[in-house]
Design a protein around this motif. Structure first.
Motif, short mmCIF file in Angstrom:
data_model
loop_
_atom_site.label_atom_id
_atom_site.label_comp_id
_atom_site.label_asym_id
_atom_site.label_seq_id
_atom_site.Cartn_x
_atom_site.Cartn_y
_atom_site.Cartn_z
N GLY A 10 0.67 -1.33 0.20
CA GLY A 10 0.01 -0.05 -0.26
C GLY A 10 0.85 1.43 0.04
N GLU A 11 2.13 1.09 0.21
CA GLU A 11 3.10 2.43 0.19
C GLU A 11 3.65 2.43 -1.22
OE1 GLU A 11 7.25 3.50 2.48
OE2 GLU A 11 5.42 2.19 3.70
N ARG A 12 3.56 3.96 -1.57
CA ARG A 12 4.24 4.13 -2.99
C ARG A 12 5.43 3.98 -3.06
NH1 ARG A 12 2.34 9.02 -6.90
NH2 ARG A 12 3.58 8.38 -8.55
N ARG A 13 6.07 3.45 -4.19
CA ARG A 13 7.41 3.49 -4.23
C ARG A 13 7.93 4.08 -5.47
NH1 ARG A 13 10.80 -0.52 -1.23
NH2 ARG A 13 12.04 -0.15 -3.13
N ASN A 14 8.90 4.79 -5.66
CA ASN A 14 9.49 5.43 -6.49
C ASN A 14 10.87 4.78 -7.09
OD1 ASN A 14 9.31 7.13 -8.67
ND2 ASN A 14 10.78 8.78 -7.63
N ALA A 15 10.79 3.36 -7.05
CA ALA A 15 11.89 2.67 -7.37
C ALA A 15 11.57 1.34 -8.33
CB ALA A 15 12.58 1.86 -6.05
N SER A 16 12.08 1.18 -9.41
CA SER A 16 12.04 -0.01 -10.37
C SER A 16 12.16 -1.33 -9.82
CB SER A 16 12.67 0.19 -11.69
OG SER A 16 14.14 0.04 -11.23
N TRP A 17 12.70 -1.68 -8.56
CA TRP A 17 12.97 -2.71 -7.94
C TRP A 17 12.13 -2.64 -6.31
CZ3 TRP A 17 15.36 -2.29 -3.08
CH2 TRP A 17 16.07 -0.96 -2.87
N ALA A 18 11.80 -3.80 -5.94
CA ALA A 18 11.29 -3.93 -4.62
C ALA A 18 12.03 -5.08 -3.70
CB ALA A 18 9.75 -4.29 -4.43
N GLY A 19 12.87 -5.83 -4.34
CA GLY A 19 13.62 -7.00 -3.60
C GLY A 19 12.85 -8.06 -3.29
N GLY A 20 13.16 -8.92 -2.54
CA GLY A 20 12.36 -10.25 -2.38
C GLY A 20 11.56 -10.26 -0.91
N SER A 21 11.97 -9.68 -0.05
CA SER A 21 11.37 -9.48 1.35
C SER A 21 10.04 -9.07 1.31
CB SER A 21 12.24 -8.22 2.02
OG SER A 21 11.60 -8.27 3.29
N PRO A 22 9.08 -8.45 0.52
CA PRO A 22 7.97 -7.96 0.78
C PRO A 22 7.03 -9.27 0.18
CG PRO A 22 8.90 -6.09 -0.37
CD PRO A 22 9.89 -7.31 -0.10
N VAL A 23 7.57 -10.00 -0.76
CA VAL A 23 6.72 -10.97 -1.49
C VAL A 23 7.14 -12.25 -0.64
CG1 VAL A 23 6.77 -12.60 -3.60
CG2 VAL A 23 7.23 -10.09 -3.90
N ARG A 24 8.08 -12.32 0.08
CA ARG A 24 8.47 -13.66 0.87
C ARG A 24 7.68 -13.55 2.17
NH1 ARG A 24 14.16 -13.10 1.29
NH2 ARG A 24 14.52 -12.58 -1.03
N SER A 25 7.48 -12.57 2.71
CA SER A 25 6.56 -12.28 3.99
C SER A 25 5.07 -12.25 3.72
CB SER A 25 7.11 -11.07 4.62
OG SER A 25 7.04 -9.83 3.91
N GLY A 26 4.53 -12.08 2.48
CA GLY A 26 3.04 -12.33 2.18
C GLY A 26 2.69 -10.94 1.90
N GLY A 27 3.48 -10.04 1.54
CA GLY A 27 3.29 -8.63 1.33
C GLY A 27 2.35 -8.52 -0.01
N SER A 28 2.04 -7.43 -0.36
CA SER A 28 1.13 -7.02 -1.71
C SER A 28 2.09 -6.18 -2.71
CB SER A 28 -0.20 -6.39 -1.45
OG SER A 28 -0.05 -5.20 -1.04
N LEU A 29 1.72 -6.32 -3.93
CA LEU A 29 2.42 -5.58 -4.82
C LEU A 29 1.70 -5.11 -5.90
CD1 LEU A 29 5.32 -4.46 -6.25
CD2 LEU A 29 5.60 -6.77 -7.10
#
Length: 51
Positions: A10-29
């Motif tokens: 839910g937090e806006r990102r101004n980066a073209s990468w997110a890393g694996g951490s949000p996905v591995r921990s069940g986050g949303s993209l």
């Protein structure tokens, strides 16, 4: 279509990468797309992928 906005947990990102951490921990993209390119999105040095 091109990327206009990206949000991680839910937090806006101004980066073209997110890393694996949000996905591995069940986050949303989520992506917002539009017809015209957003030439300002993820163009700062910190918004580029890390080697």
């Amino acid at each position: 279509m091109s990327v206009d906005e990206v949000r991680v947990d839910g937090e806006r990102r101004n980066a073209s990468w997110a890393g694996g951490s949000p996905v591995r921990s069940g986050g949303s993209l989520s992506f917002a797309l539009k017809d015209e390119p957003n030439t300002g999105w993820a163009t700062a040095p910190g918004g580029l992928p890390r080697p």
